[in-house]
Design a protein around this motif. Structure first.
Motif, PDB file in Angstrom:
ATOM      1  N   SER A 151      37.471  45.436  73.884  1.00 15.27           N
ATOM      2  CA  SER A 151      36.228  45.268  74.638  1.00 15.27           C
ATOM      3  C   SER A 151      35.153  44.545  73.839  1.00 15.27           C
ATOM      4  N   GLY A 152      35.120  44.735  72.517  1.00 16.82           N
ATOM      5  CA  GLY A 152      34.082  44.099  71.715  1.00 16.82           C
ATOM      6  C   GLY A 152      34.301  42.619  71.481  1.00 16.82           C
ATOM      7  N   SER A 153      35.490  42.102  71.767  1.00  9.30           N
ATOM      8  CA  SER A 153      35.785  40.698  71.499  1.00  9.30           C
ATOM      9  C   SER A 153      35.944  39.878  72.774  1.00  9.30           C
TER      10      SER A 153
ATOM     11  N   SER B  92      34.936  40.986  91.682  1.00 10.31           N
ATOM     12  CA  SER B  92      35.941  40.775  90.642  1.00 10.31           C
ATOM     13  C   SER B  92      35.464  39.737  89.634  1.00 10.31           C
ATOM     14  N   ALA B  93      35.742  40.001  88.355  1.00  8.18           N
ATOM     15  CA  ALA B  93      35.368  39.082  87.286  1.00  8.18           C
ATOM     16  C   ALA B  93      36.531  38.920  86.322  1.00  8.18           C
ATOM     17  N   LEU B  94      36.634  37.705  85.762  1.00  9.56           N
ATOM     18  CA  LEU B  94      37.645  37.431  84.747  1.00  9.56           C
ATOM     19  C   LEU B  94      36.999  37.511  83.372  1.00  9.56           C
ATOM     20  N   LEU B  95      37.626  38.263  82.493  1.00  8.65           N
ATOM     21  CA  LEU B  95      37.182  38.368  81.119  1.00  8.65           C
ATOM     22  C   LEU B  95      38.194  37.668  80.234  1.00  8.65           C
ATOM     23  N   SER B  96      37.720  37.111  79.130  1.00  2.49           N
ATOM     24  CA  SER B  96      38.601  36.367  78.244  1.00  2.49           C
ATOM     25  C   SER B  96      38.234  36.642  76.797  1.00  2.49           C
ATOM     26  N   SER B  97      39.238  36.545  75.942  1.00  2.53           N
ATOM     27  CA  SER B  97      38.945  36.565  74.513  1.00  2.53           C
ATOM     28  C   SER B  97      38.304  35.223  74.152  1.00  2.53           C
TER      29      SER B  97
ATOM     30  N   ASP C 201      43.298  33.343  74.276  1.00  5.48           N
ATOM     31  CA  ASP C 201      44.716  33.703  74.258  1.00  5.48           C
ATOM     32  C   ASP C 201      45.023  34.976  75.039  1.00  5.48           C
ATOM     33  N   ALA C 202      44.018  35.569  75.655  1.00  3.27           N
ATOM     34  CA  ALA C 202      44.229  36.778  76.456  1.00  3.27           C
ATOM     35  C   ALA C 202      43.101  36.900  77.472  1.00  3.27           C
ATOM     36  N   ALA C 203      43.409  37.516  78.609  1.00  2.48           N
ATOM     37  CA  ALA C 203      42.396  37.660  79.667  1.00  2.48           C
ATOM     38  C   ALA C 203      42.637  38.949  80.445  1.00  2.48           C
ATOM     39  N   TRP C 204      41.550  39.430  81.040  1.00  2.00           N
ATOM     40  CA  TRP C 204      41.596  40.639  81.858  1.00  2.00           C
ATOM     41  C   TRP C 204      40.871  40.374  83.168  1.00  2.00           C
TER      42      TRP C 204
END
Length: 269
Positions: A205-207, A218-223, A227-230
């Protein structure tokens, strides 16, 4: 009288032959000077291009120059301080100006490198065309050819690493974005919605940053590295990690930058 005329004609002919001999001797000296100058210039140019190659490739100057240019992107007129739409929209704003900056700044540098190798090629052709200078030294000629191949290969690899979705492309875009707002970290400016901190993120969560909103719920989260997404449900706050296949599909959609940042390297290919 006839005898005197004959003697005079003989003297004139002798003078002409002597003058012609001097001119031929001078031409021969000039040709030798030309051949020596050509050999010297060719060797100096071959050594210079070899040193250029060592600095550019082995010393990492080309990559360093690219990264440095991204960090110096001038302040844009567009409002890059608005973080409400997510990181994807902000990267799209800086991408075209960054591409133009790289083309003008680093592109001018790559053209200078290309001119150096073009000069060495022209001198090599002059050497082969000259009957006076002989053949270029085999070892130096092979070194010159190897230097160009080395630079060209490095440029091709760098151009490939700047394609859409590659880590270096994202790093440069982030550098350019940071240049717009040096007073605040990207991770802070594009922090995920507060409700997305519950469940499914683990220690990530912190990165994470807000990449973009899909819908009102709905929202897209990403590093930051991409290289990774939620996917976050804004109503429940629950998050689910996106698999690699869907992550690749999202990278090819309109929310991701598309320009070829490495177009300025084409001159070296």
């Amino acid at each position: 009288a006839e005898s005197a005329q004959s003697v005079s004609a003989t003297c004139v002919q002798h003078d002409r032959l002597q003058t012609l001999g001097w001119r031929l001797a001078e031409m021969s000296r000039e040709e030798r000077r030309y051949a020596a100058a050509l050999r010297r210039t060719w060797r100096d140019t071959a050594e210079s291009t070899s040193r250029i190659t060592d600095v550019l490739v082995d010393g990492g100057l080309l990559l360093h120059y690219v990264r440095l240019s991204a960090s110096r992107l001038p302040k844009l007129l567009a409002n890059t301080s608005d973080c409400s739409d997510g990181l994807a929209a902000a990267l799209l704003q800086v991408e075209s100006p960054l591409q133009q900056l790289l083309a003008e700044d680093v592109g001018g540098f790559t053209h200078q490198v290309d001119r150096a190798f073009t000069l060495s090629e022209l001198l090599t052709q002059m050497w082969f065309a000259s009957d006076l200078a002989g053949s270029p030294p085999k070892m130096e000629l092979e070194s010159l050819q190897a230097s160009w191949q080395k630079v060209s290969q490095a440029a091709g690899e760098l151009k490939s690493s700047l394609e859409q979705g590659k880590p270096l492309q994202r790093q440069l875009l982030l550098r350019a974005l940071e240049a717009q707002r040096p007073d605040i970290a990207v991770g802070t400016a594009y922090a995920p919605p507060a409700q997305c901190s519950r469940g499914g993120l683990g220690g990530a969560s912190g990165s994470l940053v807000l990449w973009r909103y899909e819908h009102s719920f709905s929202a897209l989260l990403s590093s930051l590295q991409g290289d990774a997404a939620w996917r976050c449900n804004l109503k429940t706050g629950l998050t689910t990690r996106i698999n690699e296949m869907e992550l690749a599909e999202l990278g090819s959609q309109s929310g991701a930058p598309r320009n070829q940042l490495g177009a300025f390297l084409s001159v070296l290919l």
